[in-house]
Design a protein around this motif. Structure first.
Motif, PDB file in Angstrom:
ATOM      1  N   THR A  35       0.686  -1.519  -0.205  1.00 30.78           N
ATOM      2  CA  THR A  35      -0.120   0.351   0.062  1.00 30.78           C
ATOM      3  C   THR A  35       0.442   0.898   0.147  1.00 30.78           C
ATOM      4  OG1 THR A  35       0.021  -0.187   2.687  1.00 30.78           O
ATOM      5  CG2 THR A  35      -1.865  -0.802   1.085  1.00 30.78           C
TER       6      THR A  35
ATOM      7  N   TYR B 224      -8.361  -7.099   2.017  1.00 30.74           N
ATOM      8  CA  TYR B 224      -8.371  -5.523   2.616  1.00 30.74           C
ATOM      9  C   TYR B 224      -7.885  -4.751   2.458  1.00 30.74           C
ATOM     10  CZ  TYR B 224      -8.925  -4.433   7.630  1.00 30.74           C
ATOM     11  OH  TYR B 224      -8.987  -3.435   8.464  1.00 30.74           O
ATOM     12  N   MET B 225      -7.882  -3.487   2.749  1.00 28.46           N
ATOM     13  CA  MET B 225      -7.328  -2.911   2.895  1.00 28.46           C
ATOM     14  C   MET B 225      -7.667  -1.223   2.790  1.00 28.46           C
ATOM     15  SD  MET B 225      -5.684  -1.418  -1.245  1.00 28.46           S
ATOM     16  CE  MET B 225      -4.475  -2.862  -1.563  1.00 28.46           C
ATOM     17  N   THR B 226      -6.953  -0.586   3.496  1.00 24.27           N
ATOM     18  CA  THR B 226      -6.978   1.021   4.441  1.00 24.27           C
ATOM     19  C   THR B 226      -6.015   1.450   3.940  1.00 24.27           C
ATOM     20  OG1 THR B 226      -6.179   0.287   6.927  1.00 24.27           O
ATOM     21  CG2 THR B 226      -8.705  -0.665   6.013  1.00 24.27           C
TER      22      THR B 226
ATOM     23  N   ILE C  49      -4.053   3.179  -5.057  1.00 23.36           N
ATOM     24  CA  ILE C  49      -3.813   1.654  -5.653  1.00 23.36           C
ATOM     25  C   ILE C  49      -3.076   1.466  -7.165  1.00 23.36           C
ATOM     26  CG2 ILE C  49      -5.290  -1.260  -5.760  1.00 23.36           C
ATOM     27  CD1 ILE C  49      -7.608   0.245  -3.996  1.00 23.36           C
TER      28      ILE C  49
ATOM     29  N   MET D  61      -6.993  -7.691  -6.715  1.00 22.71           N
ATOM     30  CA  MET D  61      -8.156  -7.815  -5.836  1.00 22.71           C
ATOM     31  C   MET D  61      -9.423  -8.250  -6.611  1.00 22.71           C
ATOM     32  SD  MET D  61      -6.782  -4.068  -4.386  1.00 22.71           S
ATOM     33  CE  MET D  61      -8.204  -3.347  -3.867  1.00 22.71           C
TER      34      MET D  61
ATOM     35  N   VAL E 268     -14.798  -7.299   0.050  1.00 18.82           N
ATOM     36  CA  VAL E 268     -13.883  -5.679   0.223  1.00 18.82           C
ATOM     37  C   VAL E 268     -13.962  -5.340   1.403  1.00 18.82           C
ATOM     38  CG1 VAL E 268     -12.838  -4.289  -1.303  1.00 18.82           C
ATOM     39  CG2 VAL E 268     -14.080  -5.990  -2.257  1.00 18.82           C
TER      40      VAL E 268
ATOM     41  N   ILE F  46     -12.683  -1.791   2.472  1.00 24.34           N
ATOM     42  CA  ILE F  46     -11.926  -1.396   1.523  1.00 24.34           C
ATOM     43  C   ILE F  46     -11.930   0.418   2.434  1.00 24.34           C
ATOM     44  CG2 ILE F  46     -13.883  -0.476  -0.115  1.00 24.34           C
ATOM     45  CD1 ILE F  46      -9.796  -0.260  -0.817  1.00 24.34           C
ATOM     46  N   GLU F  47     -10.598   1.452   2.066  1.00 24.91           N
ATOM     47  CA  GLU F  47     -10.849   2.442   3.102  1.00 24.91           C
ATOM     48  C   GLU F  47     -11.719   3.214   1.868  1.00 24.91           C
ATOM     49  OE1 GLU F  47      -7.749   5.649   5.403  1.00 24.91           O
ATOM     50  OE2 GLU F  47      -7.481   5.483   2.870  1.00 24.91           O
ATOM     51  N   SER F  48     -12.501   3.588   2.537  1.00 22.64           N
ATOM     52  CA  SER F  48     -13.354   5.349   2.330  1.00 22.64           C
ATOM     53  C   SER F  48     -13.758   6.530   3.066  1.00 22.64           C
ATOM     54  CB  SER F  48     -14.628   5.197   1.841  1.00 22.64           C
ATOM     55  OG  SER F  48     -15.257   5.576   0.997  1.00 22.64           O
TER      56      SER F  48
ATOM     57  N   SER G 172     -12.155   6.313  -3.894  1.00 21.33           N
ATOM     58  CA  SER G 172     -12.113   4.655  -3.107  1.00 21.33           C
ATOM     59  C   SER G 172     -13.057   3.800  -3.961  1.00 21.33           C
ATOM     60  CB  SER G 172     -12.433   4.429  -1.705  1.00 21.33           C
ATOM     61  OG  SER G 172     -12.876   3.032  -1.417  1.00 21.33           O
TER      62      SER G 172
ATOM     63  N   MET H 248     -12.857   0.158  -6.620  1.00 21.19           N
ATOM     64  CA  MET H 248     -13.622  -0.691  -6.634  1.00 21.19           C
ATOM     65  C   MET H 248     -14.828  -1.039  -7.948  1.00 21.19           C
ATOM     66  SD  MET H 248     -13.106  -1.667  -4.267  1.00 21.19           S
ATOM     67  CE  MET H 248     -11.255  -1.356  -4.143  1.00 21.19           C
TER      68      MET H 248
END
Length: 251
Positions: free
Chosen positions: A107, A128-130, A135, A143, A149, A151-153, A185, A189
């Motif tokens: 990341t 899982y990504m924060t 990206i 992914m 998912v 995911i960071e937002s 984000s 996605m």
């Protein structure tokens, strides 16, 4: 596979994942042991049954509770935490940990070697990504078409600039080593969701520069316009001080 997001945000992060045969894996522990146990008990789970802890990066809101784990059970990238040499994770390699196939993604955050994960178990795939400013194309290729998912937002850009935060902090947040906005984000996605995708959880929402309503509305607008009808995908947002669960019910 089932997931339990116990806390998500700048004050602490904690998530637990469960295979169909009941094995437990955790990502990050930036909460107190008391809080962790209270949230797990809501799902009839025990902290003592967690077999491994994966750490994304060394910021306090992700590791302050890691001390409650035996260091032999902790896995992370080099320089993130004091773990045995054999528990150091390399990016874009895959490991078998606590019943999960774990693939490590790089990341982009202002930390030593920040990482995200793809978890696979029970013929399902979870991303899982924060805590990432963007990206990469390589990450997106790994992914594709997940079942779930997380995911960071993190923020709405307009709301972020309207806060009283110092200009330097705002520029850090919106930079390549900061955090994903709702818009960015959702755009990412729209490139990875597919026919297998069942659930999206929006993570690490800012308490000052975002709301659940704003994040969810932005997501639905962008995904509907770029991907098509998303009525079959459940989209929700995680909380800082209360938990949520998803995935298949474990019987």
């Amino acid at each position: 596979m089932r997931y339990y997001i116990l806390a998500s945000g700048s004050k602490g992060n904690s998530a637990v994942f469960q295979t169909n045969d009941g094995r437990l894996l955790q990502i990050d522990m930036g909460v107190t042991l008391k809080y962790e146990k209270e949230q797990l008990s809501k799902y009839s789970l025990r902290f003592e049954d967690i077999e491994a802890l994966l750490i994304t990066h060394e910021h306090t809101d992700h590791i302050k509770g890691a001390c409650f784990f035996n260091r032999e059970l902790i896995y992370c990238a080099k320089g993130t935490y004091d773990v045995p040499e054999e528990n150091i994770l390399n990016i874009y390699e895959t490991y078998d940990i606590a019943g999960f196939k774990v693939t490590v993604l790089a990341t982009s955050h202002d930390a030593t070697n920040p990482i995200g994960f793809i978890l696979e178990a029970d013929n399902e795939k979870l991303v899982y990504m924060t805590d990432t400013g963007y990206i990469s194309e390589r990450n997106l290729s790994y992914m594709k078409n997940p079942d779930y998912v997380c995911i960071e937002s993190n923020h709405n850009v307009k709301m972020l600039f309207e806060t009283n935060r110092p200009a330097q902090l705002i520029m850090r947040i919106i930079g390549d080593n900061g955090h994903l906005s709702n818009e960015d984000s959702a755009m990412y996605m729209s490139e990875i969701i597919g026919e297998n995708t069942k659930e999206l959880v929006l993570m690490h929402l800012s308490e000052e520069a975002n709301t659940h309503e704003v994040a969810l509305n932005t997501y639905k607008e962008i995904l509907n316009s770029r991907y098509g009808n998303i009525s079959s995908i459940k989209i929700c947002a995680a909380y800082q001080r209360e938990s949520l669960s998803g995935g298949k019910v474990i019987v």
